[in-house]
Design a protein around this motif. Structure first.
Motif, PDB file in Angstrom:
ATOM      1  N   ASN A 337       0.913  -1.166   0.027  1.00 20.84           N
ATOM      2  CA  ASN A 337      -0.041   0.095  -0.101  1.00 20.84           C
ATOM      3  C   ASN A 337       1.059   1.188   0.050  1.00 20.84           C
ATOM      4  N   THR A 338       0.772   1.721  -0.959  1.00 23.31           N
ATOM      5  CA  THR A 338       1.843   3.232  -1.224  1.00 23.31           C
ATOM      6  C   THR A 338       1.246   4.264  -0.186  1.00 23.31           C
ATOM      7  N   ASP A 339       0.186   4.014   0.564  1.00 24.39           N
ATOM      8  CA  ASP A 339      -0.057   5.032   1.543  1.00 24.39           C
ATOM      9  C   ASP A 339       0.555   4.810   2.954  1.00 24.39           C
ATOM     10  N   ALA A 340       1.182   3.720   3.208  1.00 27.48           N
ATOM     11  CA  ALA A 340       1.771   3.411   4.116  1.00 27.48           C
ATOM     12  C   ALA A 340       3.272   3.893   3.937  1.00 27.48           C
ATOM     13  N   GLU A 341       3.444   5.118   3.407  1.00 28.82           N
ATOM     14  CA  GLU A 341       4.656   5.723   3.212  1.00 28.82           C
ATOM     15  C   GLU A 341       5.540   6.500   4.496  1.00 28.82           C
ATOM     16  N   GLY A 342       4.905   6.497   5.591  1.00 31.74           N
ATOM     17  CA  GLY A 342       5.639   7.277   6.372  1.00 31.74           C
ATOM     18  C   GLY A 342       6.864   6.148   7.042  1.00 31.74           C
ATOM     19  N   GLU A 415       2.715 -10.195  12.628  1.00 31.91           N
ATOM     20  CA  GLU A 415       2.159 -11.511  11.817  1.00 31.91           C
ATOM     21  C   GLU A 415       1.792 -11.111  10.352  1.00 31.91           C
ATOM     22  N   GLY A 416       0.816 -10.038  10.443  1.00 32.61           N
ATOM     23  CA  GLY A 416       0.367  -9.519   9.055  1.00 32.61           C
ATOM     24  C   GLY A 416       1.513  -8.840   8.070  1.00 32.61           C
ATOM     25  N   LEU A 417       2.774  -8.616   8.781  1.00 26.08           N
ATOM     26  CA  LEU A 417       3.699  -8.188   7.836  1.00 26.08           C
ATOM     27  C   LEU A 417       4.641  -9.197   7.280  1.00 26.08           C
ATOM     28  N   LYS A 418       4.192 -10.202   7.390  1.00 24.93           N
ATOM     29  CA  LYS A 418       4.805 -11.445   6.509  1.00 24.93           C
ATOM     30  C   LYS A 418       4.306 -11.444   5.248  1.00 24.93           C
ATOM     31  N   THR A 419       5.341 -11.665   4.316  1.00 23.95           N
ATOM     32  CA  THR A 419       4.823 -12.034   2.879  1.00 23.95           C
ATOM     33  C   THR A 419       5.997 -13.064   2.386  1.00 23.95           C
ATOM     34  N   HIS A 420       5.252 -13.416   1.214  1.00 20.81           N
ATOM     35  CA  HIS A 420       6.103 -14.366   0.351  1.00 20.81           C
ATOM     36  C   HIS A 420       7.110 -13.722  -0.327  1.00 20.81           C
ATOM     37  N   PHE A 421       7.160 -12.553  -0.804  1.00 24.69           N
ATOM     38  CA  PHE A 421       7.736 -11.892  -1.818  1.00 24.69           C
ATOM     39  C   PHE A 421       8.817 -10.975  -1.500  1.00 24.69           C
ATOM     40  N   ALA A 425       6.447  -6.823   4.635  1.00 22.82           N
ATOM     41  CA  ALA A 425       5.685  -6.034   3.706  1.00 22.82           C
ATOM     42  C   ALA A 425       5.250  -4.869   4.555  1.00 22.82           C
ATOM     43  N   ASN A 426       4.863  -3.601   3.840  1.00 21.96           N
ATOM     44  CA  ASN A 426       4.763  -2.335   4.456  1.00 21.96           C
ATOM     45  C   ASN A 426       3.476  -2.338   5.159  1.00 21.96           C
ATOM     46  N   VAL A 427       2.309  -3.013   5.084  1.00 25.73           N
ATOM     47  CA  VAL A 427       1.180  -3.101   5.640  1.00 25.73           C
ATOM     48  C   VAL A 427       0.802  -4.430   6.072  1.00 25.73           C
ATOM     49  N   GLY A 428       0.171  -4.509   7.180  1.00 26.28           N
ATOM     50  CA  GLY A 428      -0.482  -5.840   7.743  1.00 26.28           C
ATOM     51  C   GLY A 428      -2.027  -5.566   7.561  1.00 26.28           C
ATOM     52  N   GLY A 429      -2.902  -6.193   8.201  1.00 27.05           N
ATOM     53  CA  GLY A 429      -4.405  -6.099   8.217  1.00 27.05           C
ATOM     54  C   GLY A 429      -4.743  -4.689   8.983  1.00 27.05           C
ATOM     55  N   ARG A 430      -6.077  -4.332   8.870  1.00 25.57           N
ATOM     56  CA  ARG A 430      -6.513  -3.110   9.509  1.00 25.57           C
ATOM     57  C   ARG A 430      -6.446  -3.231  11.177  1.00 25.57           C
ATOM     58  N   PRO A 431      -6.798  -4.317  11.718  1.00 27.71           N
ATOM     59  CA  PRO A 431      -7.007  -4.437  13.377  1.00 27.71           C
ATOM     60  C   PRO A 431      -5.314  -4.062  13.821  1.00 27.71           C
ATOM     61  N   GLY A 432      -5.603  -3.339  14.668  1.00 28.60           N
ATOM     62  CA  GLY A 432      -4.283  -2.736  15.542  1.00 28.60           C
ATOM     63  C   GLY A 432      -3.272  -2.174  14.563  1.00 28.60           C
ATOM     64  N   VAL A 435      -0.153  -0.364  15.946  1.00 22.86           N
ATOM     65  CA  VAL A 435       0.824  -1.232  16.450  1.00 22.86           C
ATOM     66  C   VAL A 435       1.660  -1.866  15.333  1.00 22.86           C
ATOM     67  N   THR A 436       0.821  -2.257  14.258  1.00 25.64           N
ATOM     68  CA  THR A 436       1.356  -3.024  13.332  1.00 25.64           C
ATOM     69  C   THR A 436       2.375  -2.077  12.682  1.00 25.64           C
ATOM     70  N   ALA A 437       2.083  -0.757  12.418  1.00 26.24           N
ATOM     71  CA  ALA A 437       3.177   0.161  11.874  1.00 26.24           C
ATOM     72  C   ALA A 437       4.387   0.271  12.798  1.00 26.24           C
ATOM     73  N   ALA A 438       4.220   0.276  14.056  1.00 27.66           N
ATOM     74  CA  ALA A 438       5.356   0.468  15.203  1.00 27.66           C
ATOM     75  C   ALA A 438       6.166  -0.992  14.788  1.00 27.66           C
TER      76      ALA A 438
END
Ligand code: BES
Ligand code: MN
Ligand code: ZN
Length: 506
Positions: A337-342, A415-421, A425-432, A435-438
């Motif tokens: 997500n290019t909006d998670a640019e910070g 957990e949500g930041l894990k990716t195969h590629f 990843a720069n985003v996880g899901g919406r919940p929390g 915290v994911t960003a941190a």
């Protein structure tokens, strides 16, 4: 800064002194347990209280005009029960706001009862806050009318230190407000760098500005990815304040998110309220503000300020969802997500921070909408890698009345930041989401004690009083000055003092 600067003064003064002081308005903080003394002002207060005309609630006002025996034409009695900084803030804020329309240039605020440092600080900051006006991009600016504030206290000598600190805080807060309020086309990365260079006119401050070529050479692939969609050139600003007697004393590094405008990029944001994304450089503005305050107070500490600054725009050359880039740390990042640019610009700055062997690194960012949902505009979200650091920041926030709240950093949130590629990843899901960003940032802050302040909710207020708040300059300054209080022993320590273990490991 075009906006009219406010001058402050502190004087020892009793009620009789206040009555004969020359000002355009006199504000007296009054508690219900007021003990009458001699004189017209005391009589006035006693009568008002007896008649029940001054409600016992902080900020309640009783306004009078042309009172015999009182030099100031306008007299405002303001309820302020306990002398707590919170109540003083409310009371002075309400009084100054009430006087904002009147032609009041010189104001006397009388804190009749013996008052502590926190009350003095609260009074100065509240008066500045309530009288602030933004003027920079108006063709016929109407600058603040209130330009001179005298604080009347029982014993000025007692509060002098706190007063100086408060005035320095105001200077920093107002610089931060100015830059965060400016529209994106009046606060570009290059202009922010210009503001930083201006700060470096103070002898203790140095400034270095890196452009696209130097940043590419450093391998800041994440930062560059964000900047790619914009015609506006990125800037990486490095500020240094050297105040410690021991020049090699490990500095505190402040990293401020400097997105001068956040459209979201290809993951573009919806139109309503997108204009507010001009304040996405509030973290950067707070770093500039803190340096402004440091220049004033000259504490015995070393501080580094890092500002990765660029626009986040959609464009033919912009980074695309799914693109994988390599950060300065070597970790690869899938930009889902290019909006998670910070977090993308911050992660490279956090790696850059390693070269200073910092005592601690604190990043400050309008990072997530999720933090606005979690904490609103009252407290900034605070994340810290150690309990000691969390306590330091929470305590600083309390004493500066610029609150924060500790948030968790459990590994499960990553957990949500894990990716195969890619490595991450720069985003996880919406919940929390805050915290994911941190958790994402934490991956890049492994070499030093680290904290992160999410100020998305606190740096800006919406509604009628729409604008920047200048937060968390007061918190950061308090946090740094607390280190200065501890620093002298370290400075005097013999040179053979061993470096902290973490530095040898690094
Ligand atoms: N600058 C925003 C965060 C923000 C939102 C600040 C509202 C102030 C008010 C940030 O760059 C952003 O867009 N974050 C996204 C992250 C998401 C895509 C994971 C958000 O919060 O929606
Ligand atoms: Mn964004
Ligand atoms: Zn942003």
């Amino acid at each position: 800064m075009k906006n009219a600067i406010m001058n402050f003064e502190i004087q020892s003064m009793d009620l009789s002194g206040a009555a004969t002081h020359k000002a355009d308005a006199l504000v007296v903080l009054v508690s219900q347990s007021f003990k009458p003394v001699k004189g017209v002002l005391s009589d006035l207060i006693a009568a008002a209280l007896k008649a029940g005309d001054l409600e016992a609630k902080a900020g309640k006002l009783l306004a009078m005009y042309d009172v015999a025996g009182i030099t100031s034409r306008r007299v405002l009695l303001v309820s302020c029960e306990a002398g707590t900084s919170r109540q003083v803030r409310q009371a002075v804020g309400a009084a100054v706001a009430a006087l904002k329309t009147a032609n009041v240039r010189r104001l006397l605020v009388c804190l009749a009862a013996p008052c502590d440092d926190a009350a003095v600080r609260a009074a100065v900051c509240a008066a500045a806050d309530a009288s602030y006006v933004y003027t920079t991009t108006k063709s016929k600016p109407e600058p603040r009318t209130l330009t001179h504030l005298t604080l009347g206290v029982a014993d000025a000598a007692q509060n002098r230190g706190a007063f100086a600190k408060a005035v320095a805080t105001v200077r920093g807060v107002e610089l931060a407000k100015e830059w965060a309020n400016r529209p994106g086309n009046h606060a570009t990365p290059t202009m922010l760098a210009g503001a930083a260079k201006e700060l470096a006119r103070s002898p203790q401050i140095q400034c270095e500005v890196l452009g696209p070529k130097q940043v590419a050479k450093l391998g800041m692939g994440a930062f560059i990815a964000v900047a790619k969609g914009s015609e506006e050139e990125l800037r990486f600003i490095v500020l240094r304040y050297n105040g410690a007697a021991n020049k090699t004393q490990a500095p505190t590094v402040l990293v401020g998110k400097g997105i001068s405008f956040d459209t979201g990029g290809i993951s573009i944001k919806p139109a309503p309220e997108m204009d507010e994304m001009k304040y996405d450089m509030s973290g950067a503005a707070s770093v500039l503000g803190v340096f402004r305050s440091l220049a004033e107070l000259k504490p015995a500490i070393n501080v580094v300020g890092l500002i990765p600054s660029c626009e986040n725009m959609p464009d033919g050359r912009a980074v695309k969802p799914g693109d994988v880039v390599t950060s300065m740390s070597g970790q690869t990042i899938e930009i889902l997500n290019t909006d998670a640019e910070g977090r993308l610009v911050l992660c490279d700055a956090l790696t850059y921070a390693e070269r200073f062997n910092p005592r601690v690194v604190v990043d400050i960012a309008t990072l997530t909408g999720a933090c606005v949902i979690a904490l609103g505009g009252v407290r900034s979200g605070m994340f810290a890698s150690t309990d000691a650091l969390a306590t330091e920041l929470a305590t600083a926030g309390e004493s500066a009345q610029d609150l924060c709240w500790r948030m968790p950093l459990d590994d499960e949130y990553a957990e949500g930041l894990k990716t195969h590629f890619a490595d991450v990843a720069n985003v996880g899901g919406r919940p929390g989401g805050a915290v994911t960003a941190a958790k994402y940032l934490q991956r890049f802050a492994t070499k030093y004690p680290w904290a992160h302040l999410d100020i998305a909710g606190t740096a800006w207020k919406g509604g009628a009083a729409k604008g920047a708040t200048g937060r968390p300059v007061p918190l950061l300054l308090e946090f740094l000055l607390a280190q200065a209080d501890k620093a002298p022993q370290a400075d005097k320590a013999p040179a053979k003092r061993t470096a902290p273990a973490r530095r040898r490991k690094a």
